[in-house]
Design a protein around this motif. Structure first.
Motif, PDB file in Angstrom:
ATOM      1  N   ARG A 384       0.838  -1.201   0.000  1.00 29.45           N
ATOM      2  CA  ARG A 384       0.000   0.000   0.000  1.00 29.45           C
ATOM      3  C   ARG A 384       0.874   1.253   0.000  1.00 29.45           C
ATOM      4  O   ARG A 384       0.560   2.253  -0.654  1.00 29.45           O
ATOM      5  N   ARG A 387       2.433   1.821  -3.430  1.00 31.14           N
ATOM      6  CA  ARG A 387       1.490   1.939  -4.538  1.00 31.14           C
ATOM      7  C   ARG A 387       1.715   3.191  -5.398  1.00 31.14           C
ATOM      8  O   ARG A 387       1.648   3.107  -6.629  1.00 31.14           O
ATOM      9  N   PRO A 388       1.998   4.397  -4.826  1.00 31.45           N
ATOM     10  CA  PRO A 388       2.230   5.574  -5.698  1.00 31.45           C
ATOM     11  C   PRO A 388       3.355   5.362  -6.700  1.00 31.45           C
ATOM     12  O   PRO A 388       3.260   5.809  -7.848  1.00 31.45           O
ATOM     13  N   GLU A 389       4.412   4.679  -6.293  1.00 28.59           N
ATOM     14  CA  GLU A 389       5.518   4.447  -7.222  1.00 28.59           C
ATOM     15  C   GLU A 389       5.123   3.456  -8.308  1.00 28.59           C
ATOM     16  O   GLU A 389       5.559   3.587  -9.453  1.00 28.59           O
ATOM     17  N   ASP A 391       2.064   3.162  -9.463  1.00 25.07           N
ATOM     18  CA  ASP A 391       1.199   3.938 -10.364  1.00 25.07           C
ATOM     19  C   ASP A 391       2.026   4.840 -11.270  1.00 25.07           C
ATOM     20  O   ASP A 391       1.687   5.048 -12.448  1.00 25.07           O
ATOM     21  N   GLU A 392       3.122   5.347 -10.721  1.00 24.89           N
ATOM     22  CA  GLU A 392       4.008   6.208 -11.522  1.00 24.89           C
ATOM     23  C   GLU A 392       4.653   5.412 -12.671  1.00 24.89           C
ATOM     24  O   GLU A 392       4.731   5.898 -13.808  1.00 24.89           O
ATOM     25  N   ASN A 394       3.411   2.685 -14.044  1.00 26.47           N
ATOM     26  CA  ASN A 394       2.345   2.358 -14.997  1.00 26.47           C
ATOM     27  C   ASN A 394       2.029   3.538 -15.902  1.00 26.47           C
ATOM     28  O   ASN A 394       1.762   3.358 -17.094  1.00 26.47           O
ATOM     29  N   GLN A 501      -3.465  -5.119  -6.963  1.00 29.18           N
ATOM     30  CA  GLN A 501      -3.014  -4.350  -8.120  1.00 29.18           C
ATOM     31  C   GLN A 501      -3.913  -4.653  -9.312  1.00 29.18           C
ATOM     32  O   GLN A 501      -4.176  -5.810  -9.639  1.00 29.18           O
ATOM     33  N   GLU A 558       3.114   3.026   9.049  1.00 28.21           N
ATOM     34  CA  GLU A 558       3.364   3.145   7.611  1.00 28.21           C
ATOM     35  C   GLU A 558       4.531   4.109   7.327  1.00 28.21           C
ATOM     36  O   GLU A 558       5.231   3.952   6.317  1.00 28.21           O
ATOM     37  N   HIS A 562       7.621   3.107   5.094  1.00 26.60           N
ATOM     38  CA  HIS A 562       8.043   3.906   3.944  1.00 26.60           C
ATOM     39  C   HIS A 562       9.536   4.219   4.033  1.00 26.60           C
ATOM     40  O   HIS A 562      10.262   4.142   3.023  1.00 26.60           O
TER      41      HIS A 562
END
Length: 605
Positions: A384, A387-389, A391-392, A394, A501, A558, A562
């Protein structure tokens, strides 16, 4: 390419409905005609038998062999101990009634287990030995009338057949065993074969609340290879031409009728037919050969009419009777025998209700699995955070080759130290546990008839909510335990779906949608299953939700995760595991093949 068939949606629905109505009408009239034909056949057979008996010139085979059938009245002899009550009929010299005194059968009228539990009754079971005489005619002992001589819990049934004497000697011993010894004298003057056929016809009576579940567990069971090998058959026919059966059983969900020949059955064959409704579940027929010695049949048999209680089955040493309890194959069966059954027995010995025993069992299993579950939820939290990385990546490779994009995603996971395959381990571990419990709850006789809240029997479904109609695959009721379990699984799915995902390639299924469909299908499965199983999975998934909340809000931080991921990215990437390396190589090979195909297409153009 599919062609247009000229039917719109409404026409297609009308056509399907019309077809179903037509087929239903055909089946109705076919069954009606079949029943009428059966009645006619029965009437004709009765008339033919009466005609033959009254005719001095054309005697029936049985009448010719045993003239006493004309005049003797049928008698019933009772043998009884604490566990069994037997009635033996002089017609055929066979056991006609078997009652298990310590148990009750399900009564649909009262919705309770308050009926006498009768395995044999009302001629639902007939058996006998079939011989071929020297003229080629067939006669069967179940058509003969025997004379009884009783001595306590033993009775000798004797029939005279044209000078030959056939004796069936029954002795009811302790518990659930009936000695059945067969002796003949003078039979060699009548028969020419060196064998006889043991023929058993048995219509199995419904005993439990869940008819479909009980039908599934009603089947042939048998051993061979000197009791070492076990097999079962729940289909339509059974054929064992090459094996000598040490015993044969017709097993139900919790009870069995079993016959054991001392010298075994040869060239065995049988059939079974489902009965859709009514008092009976299935119709069984068995035919097995027994050898004659000097054209005489002198062999010992044993009948067993017993509950499928594991300690009881194990007490018959060397018989392999414990295989009658379908606890699962290999590791699944061992898990039930050596973990779940002892665990249930231990907790139930504390004197608490069966439902709370299951509750404590669930907690105990969760404690054992807690380290694995903690790792799983920690991995979910890490995914979780990352996830931003993902999405980046993708977005960056949106128009790139799918294989290339997948490689970049895997690279991000690898640099962050996240092993996606680690999340599969808890799921793989829970699969055998799920299947073991699927076998445990419907077959644990100690749970039979045990009530808990609104469930009257934890081995059957609860049907507090009754429907005025029947829903396909669901039935005419709704199980509260099944509904509660489905709701809890949906909540758990919503809480964990964010970690899934989404597919980035066209044509790939949406995993979130599949995850939401799964609990709904689970309702159809659990609605007719044992309520104890639904209760277990309700508690199990409720605990899963609590564990997620505790881990997310009190254990895992979290921000620290991170920071750990960022530190992992700064380090030298972890060495690929064998599986990861294999996956990367496969993807690279697929990518190369795709390039070659594109080049070949370009050359053709």
């Amino acid at each position: 390419m599919q062609q247009n068939n000229g039917l719109d949606k409404n026409q297609l629905i009308s056509f399907v409905l019309f077809t179903l109505i037509l087929m239903g009408g055909m089946f109705y009239f076919q069954n009606k005609q079949a029943k009428e034909q059966q009645l006619k056949d029965a009437e004709n057979k009765a008339k033919a038998t009466q005609t033959v008996q009254n005719s001095p010139t054309k005697p029936a085979i049985v009448t010719n062999l045993n003239d006493s059938v004309k005049t003797a009245s049928i008698q019933q002899v009772e043998l009884k101990n604490k566990d069994l009550t037997l009635t033996i009929s002089t017609l055929g010299g066979q056991i006609s009634t078997v009652q298990l005194n310590q148990y009750k059968a399900y009564n649909r009228t009262t919705d309770k287990n308050d009926k006498q539990l009768l395995l044999f009754d009302k001629n639902n079971s007939t058996y006998g030995f079939q011989f071929k005489d020297k003229t080629g005619k067939i006669f069967n002992t179940k058509d003969l009338v025997f004379s009884p001589v009783q001595n306590g819990n033993s009775v000798t049934m004797q029939a005279n057949v044209n000078g030959a004497v056939i004796q069936f000697i029954y002795n009811l011993s302790d518990k659930y065993t009936v000695d059945f010894n067969v002796k003949t004298q003078g039979l060699s003057q009548l028969v020419s074969d060196q064998k006889a056929d043991f023929v058993w016809d048995y219509n199995v009576r419904e005993m439990e609340k869940g008819r479909s579940q009980e039908q599934t567990h009603t089947e042939f069971n048998y051993t061979f290879n000197n009791y070492k090998s076990f097999d079962y058959d729940g289909r339509t026919t059974m054929e064992e031409p090459d094996e000598t059966l040490n015993w044969l059983a017709v097993k139900q969900q919790f009870f069995t009728a079993l016959i054991e020949p001392k010298n075994g059955f040869k060239n065995s064959r049988g059939s079974q037919e489902m009965i859709e409704e009514g008092e009976y579940l299935k119709k069984f027929n068995f035919n097995g050969q027994v050898d004659l010695a000097g054209n005489e049949l002198n062999q010992d048999f044993k009948w067993y009419f017993m509950p499928l209680d594991l300690p009881l089955l194990k007490s018959y040493e060397g018989k392999n009777f414990d295989e009658l309890l379908p606890l699962g194959w290999s590791f699944i069966g061992s898990l039930n025998r050596w973990f779940f059954i002892p665990l249930y027995n231990l907790i139930s010995s504390w004197g608490i209700a069966a439902g709370w025993v299951i509750f404590l069992m669930t907690i105990f299993v969760k404690i054992i699995l807690s380290p694995i579950m903690f790792k799983q939820h920690k991995l979910s939290a890490m995914m979780r955070v990352i996830r931003p990385e993902i999405d980046e990546v993708n977005a960056k490779f949106k128009d790139a080759d799918p294989m290339k994009k997948q490689q970049e995603v895997m690279s991000v996971y690898r640099k962050a130290g996240v092993n996606q395959m680690a999340g599969c381990l808890p799921g793989l571990i829970q699969i055998p546990i799920f299947y073991a419990l699927f076998r445990f709850f419907p077959n644990m006789i100690d749970l039979r008839g045990k009530s808990f809240w609104f469930a009257k029997d934890l081995t059957a479904y609860d049907d507090v909510i009754k429907l005025p109609f029947n829903i396909p695959f669901l039935g005419d009721h709704l199980s509260i335990f099944a509904i509660a379990c489905t709701i809890v699984i949906l909540i758990y799915t919503v809480m964990t779906a964010g970690n899934i995902q989404q597919p980035t390639q066209e044509g790939m299924p949406n995993m979130k949608v599949l995850m939401y469909i799964f609990p709904i299908t689970f309702l159809f499965f659990l609605n007719t299953s044992a309520s104890g199983l639904s209760w277990y999975y309700f508690v199990s998934n409720a605990i899963n939700i609590l564990i997620i909340l505790v881990i997310n809000y009190w254990i895992l931080d979290e921000k620290k995760i991170h920071a750990q991921i960022q530190a992992n990215k700064q380090k030298e990437p972890k060495k690929e595991g064998k599986f990861q390396k294999r996956m990367r190589e496969m993807m690279e090979q697929a990518q190369e093949q795709q390039k070659l195909q594109q080049q070949q297409k370009g050359k053709k153009k």
